[in-house]
Design a protein around this motif. Structure first.
Motif, PDB file in Angstrom:
ATOM      1  N   MET A   1       0.823  -1.193   0.000  1.00  0.00           N
ATOM      2  CA  MET A   1       0.000   0.000   0.000  1.00  0.00           C
ATOM      3  C   MET A   1       0.869   1.260   0.000  1.00  0.00           C
ATOM      4  N   THR A  47      -2.746   0.030  -8.580  1.00  0.00           N
ATOM      5  CA  THR A  47      -2.104  -0.504  -7.381  1.00  0.00           C
ATOM      6  C   THR A  47      -3.116  -0.647  -6.250  1.00  0.00           C
ATOM      7  N   VAL A  48      -3.979   0.344  -6.082  1.00  0.00           N
ATOM      8  CA  VAL A  48      -5.019   0.254  -5.047  1.00  0.00           C
ATOM      9  C   VAL A  48      -5.973  -0.898  -5.348  1.00  0.00           C
ATOM     10  N   VAL A  51      -4.220  -4.148  -4.480  1.00  0.00           N
ATOM     11  CA  VAL A  51      -4.113  -4.366  -3.038  1.00  0.00           C
ATOM     12  C   VAL A  51      -5.463  -4.782  -2.456  1.00  0.00           C
ATOM     13  N   GLY A  57       0.423  -6.490  -2.313  1.00  0.00           N
ATOM     14  CA  GLY A  57       0.845  -5.386  -1.487  1.00  0.00           C
ATOM     15  C   GLY A  57       1.933  -5.724  -0.491  1.00  0.00           C
TER      16      GLY A  57
END
Length: 61
Positions: A1, A47-48, A51, A57
């Motif tokens: 994160m 990326t979020v 995760v 992450g």
């Protein structure tokens, strides 16, 4: 994160750069700032999503 947070900060700084350079009417810098927002914004979102939904992450398993 942590990577998503760093990408998000870079994106926010680039957004401020877009507006600053628009006021100066420096279209060359605006072009690069917009490209930075597009690329790092995409990396932030992906990326979020990874995760949250991909379970990624941490990587240390």
């Amino acid at each position: 994160m942590g990577l998503a947070i760093i990408f998000g900060l870079v994106t926010l700084l680039a957004v401020f750069g877009v507006f600053r350079e628009l006021r100066k009417k420096n279209m060359f810098a605006v072009t690069f700032a917009v490209l930075t927002v597009a690329v790092f914004g995409w990396f932030t979102v992906m990326t979020v999503i990874d995760v949250i939904f991909g379970g990624g992450g941490s990587g240390g398993h």
